[in-house]
Scaffold this active site. Structure first.
Site, PDB file in Angstrom:
ATOM      1  CD  GLU A   1     -28.759   7.982  60.246  1.00  0.00           C
ATOM      2  OE1 GLU A   1     -29.664   8.027  59.391  1.00  0.00           O
ATOM      3  OE2 GLU A   1     -28.959   8.224  61.451  1.00  0.00           O
TER       4      GLU A   1
ATOM      5  CE  LYS B   1     -13.491   3.727  47.337  1.00  0.00           C
ATOM      6  NZ  LYS B   1     -13.311   3.086  46.035  1.00  0.00           N
TER       7      LYS B   1
ATOM      8  CB  SER C   1     -10.655  -0.903  37.748  1.00  0.00           C
ATOM      9  OG  SER C   1     -10.674  -0.693  39.151  1.00  0.00           O
ATOM     10  N   GLY C   2      -7.738  -1.929  39.022  1.00  0.00           N
ATOM     11  CA  GLY C   2      -6.574  -1.401  39.707  1.00  0.00           C
ATOM     12  C   GLY C   2      -6.928  -0.570  40.915  1.00  0.00           C
ATOM     13  N   GLY C   3      -8.215  -0.226  41.074  1.00  0.00           N
ATOM     14  CA  GLY C   3      -8.662   0.506  42.244  1.00  0.00           C
ATOM     15  C   GLY C   3      -8.743  -0.414  43.457  1.00  0.00           C
ATOM     16  CB  VAL C   4      -8.967   0.342  47.093  1.00  0.00           C
ATOM     17  CG1 VAL C   4     -10.202   1.222  47.088  1.00  0.00           C
ATOM     18  CG2 VAL C   4      -8.900  -0.455  48.383  1.00  0.00           C
ATOM     19  CG  ASP C   5     -13.825  -0.037  45.519  1.00  0.00           C
ATOM     20  OD1 ASP C   5     -13.372   0.163  46.665  1.00  0.00           O
ATOM     21  OD2 ASP C   5     -14.391   0.842  44.843  1.00  0.00           O
ATOM     22  CB  SER C   6     -11.576  -4.175  41.109  1.00  0.00           C
ATOM     23  OG  SER C   6     -10.445  -3.370  40.831  1.00  0.00           O
TER      24      SER C   6
ATOM     25  CG  HIS D   1     -30.941  11.480  59.930  1.00  0.00           C
ATOM     26  ND1 HIS D   1     -31.381  10.275  59.422  1.00  0.00           N
ATOM     27  CD2 HIS D   1     -31.856  12.405  59.553  1.00  0.00           C
ATOM     28  CE1 HIS D   1     -32.511  10.471  58.750  1.00  0.00           C
ATOM     29  NE2 HIS D   1     -32.818  11.757  58.817  1.00  0.00           N
TER      30      HIS D   1
ATOM     31  N   GLY E   1     -36.786   7.838  56.145  1.00  0.00           N
ATOM     32  CA  GLY E   1     -37.364   7.605  54.827  1.00  0.00           C
ATOM     33  C   GLY E   1     -37.872   8.891  54.228  1.00  0.00           C
TER      34      GLY E   1
ATOM     35  CB  CYS F   1     -35.848  10.562  60.870  1.00  0.00           C
ATOM     36  SG  CYS F   1     -36.410  12.077  60.063  1.00  0.00           S
ATOM     37  CE1 TYR F   2     -42.566   7.413  56.774  1.00  0.00           C
ATOM     38  CE2 TYR F   2     -41.815   5.258  57.504  1.00  0.00           C
ATOM     39  CZ  TYR F   2     -42.757   6.047  56.874  1.00  0.00           C
ATOM     40  OH  TYR F   2     -43.897   5.477  56.359  1.00  0.00           O
TER      41      TYR F   2
END
Length: 508
Positions: free
Chosen positions: A169, A365, A221-226, A167, A51, A78-79
């Site tokens: 991660e 992604k 939109s045509g992108g991978v996400d949508s 970290h 944090g 960390c925090y």
């Protein structure tokens, strides 16, 4: 499952991501979650994130009373390590030398967290802190140390509480994923049964319940996400899904044709809306990138609501929102800082009438691509590089006008063609940015005073961090030669060698 309590770190979702990479299911909850709510999920382990605060300041977030009495292993990062240290009566203070970046630590114990790390060996980890543990809680064991911080990792005597100052991660801790796997699998004994197939199955079932009534509009939109979001919804609700593709006038060359040809093969009901005039009007005179994003977000919603008004019983707006969009836009879990407003998150108007459905909101992604492969989508659809929802508007620095969009679209097409031909590294993204700068040049023995194009090419795994790509000099030469020869109005090309952080991938 493993619960991650978010204390505001920009890396919190990466913790969950690394645990999921070990095929262990993981959820993120705000640090303000009650102990009863955490317990109701029956976690097999808890991770306390990093944090931005210091644990010893007055208003810093604290552990909920009773959390450490739930009887499951806890890992503080960390925090989170500082919280465990304070809870056991030890001291945390500001370090004389802050640590940022790569640091070598010495492994003092090869059990538990560091199983597989030879005792006495060193490993490189990523630091991002200004505090350090001043003392070890009485009876606790030291697991690792560094030159600047003698307490880099510890565990409690009963081996239920663990802390690391670094970290694990982030990708810059090369063996960090092993440490998190050791915690989730070897210490917490969580089952490794969470996969892309499991996510797809459970998400489709959840969407059936969530959208049990009414129609859903999907912003496509045509992108991978949508595309993946639409495919999941299509499996869940079938003909009650209506996809809307908005031609904003801010697209790259060929984007509209790709959507109207490739995506129709998925069996989706797609309506195209020509709205270029409205977007240019909304962006007239706007320079501030945050204002650009908000206006674009508002106009998208207006258009979706107009389409919804022509249909019956539309209740939902579906988006391909991913976690990097969320964490950069708004503080949705812990007290994290806003970096920039994404048009589909903080850019949405409060008055929006449609309820949101975002099936990919917790994914990165590459995880979305894995789900797309599981759904059987074509590689040409799921391997497309990211393209921002606001389009070329956030790749033009300053006011967005038609002439500049056309100029950038032509130059960007050259950049992408040459990058596709390059034998250089595999890229996360590669594109052009039009700068509000004119420079003197000489072309055809005549003086020119034209615009500058910046080329941006980065390598990344998840978009949360990125490094600038070391492109071959021949590729850079080809880009510069073609742009200055073929695109009238640009006489200079520069290359962006900034990583993320400190820069973001997009310029605005």
């Amino acid at each position: 499952m493993i619960v991650v309590l978010d204390f505001g770190s920009q890396y919190t979702q990466l913790i969950a991501r690394r645990i999921r990479e070990a095929n262990v299911y993981c959820e993120i909850l705000p640090c303000t979650t009650t102990v009863g709510e955490v317990a109701s999920r029956r976690p097999q382990g808890i991770v306390l994130s990093g944090g931005p605060a210091s644990v010893y300041v007055k208003d810093a977030p604290r552990l909920a009373a009773g959390l450490l009495e739930l009887g499951v292993p806890v890992l503080g990062i960390c925090y989170g390590m500082g919280l465990l240290n304070l809870s056991a009566g030890a001291r945390v203070a500001a370090a004389e030398e802050r640590e940022y970046g790569r640091t070598a630590i010495e492994i003092l114990d090869d059990a538990d967290l560091f199983r597989g790390f030879p005792q006495g060996s060193e490993t490189t980890v990523w630091m991002s802190h200004g505090d350090r543990m001043e003392s070890l809680p009485e009876g606790w064991q030291l697991l690792a140390r560094s030159h600047n911080a003698p307490i880099q990792a510890f565990r409690s005597p009963d081996r239920r509480l663990f802390g690391v100052q670094f970290h694990p991660e982030v990708a810059h801790s090369p063996r960090g994923a092993e440490i998190l796997r050791n915690f989730a699998v070897d210490i917490c004994h969580a089952p490794q049964d969470w996969t892309a197939e499991h996510f797809a199955e459970t998400t489709i079932e959840r969407l059936r319940r969530q959208c049990a009534e009414g129609r859903v509009l999907c912003a496509l939109s045509g992108g991978v996400d949508s595309t993946v979001a639409a495919a999941l919804l299509h499996r869940a609700i079938g003909p009650r899904l209506k996809c809307v593709f908005v031609d904003t006038g801010l697209l790259r060359a060929g984007d509209r044709e790709m959507v109207e040809s490739s995506l129709l093969g998925l069996g989706l009901d797609i309506e195209t809306v020509d709205a270029a005039e409205r977007f240019f009007a909304a962006l007239s005179g706007v320079i501030d990138p945050e204002v650009k994003r908000r206006r674009i977000g508002n106009l998208f919603v207006e258009i979706f609501e107009e389409v919804a008004a022509t249909l019956s019983d539309v209740r939902w707006l579906a988006q391909g929102t991913l976690y990097p969009d969320v964490i950069e836009s708004v503080s949705v879990r812990g007290p994290s800082a806003t970096i920039k407003t994404h048009h589909n998150v903080g850019g949405l108007p409060e008055r929006m009438k449609l309820a949101l459905v975002e099936p990919l909101r917790e994914l990165f992604k590459d995880e979305v691509r894995a789900v797309g492969r599981q759904l059987g989508l074509a590689p040409t659809l799921i391997e497309r590089e990211p393209f921002p929802g606001p389009g070329l508007a956030v790749r033009i620095i300053g006011e967005v006008v038609r002439g500049d969009v056309a100029l950038l679209r032509a130059a960007d097409q050259v950049v992408r063609e040459e990058l596709a031909r390059s034998a250089g590294p595999a890229l996360w993204q590669g594109f052009g940015v039009l700068l509000p700068v004119q420079t003197v040049g000489v072309q055809g023995d005549e003086r020119t005073y034209d615009r500058v194009l910046a080329v941006r090419a980065v390598e990344s795994v998840d978009g949360m961090t990125a490094d600038w790509a070391r492109l071959p000099h021949d590729t850079l030469e080809s880009i510069s030669r073609r742009v200055t020869n073929e695109v009238r109005g640009i006489n200079r090309v520069v290359y962006d060698i900034s990583s993320k952080p400190p820069a973001t991938i997009e310029w605005e």
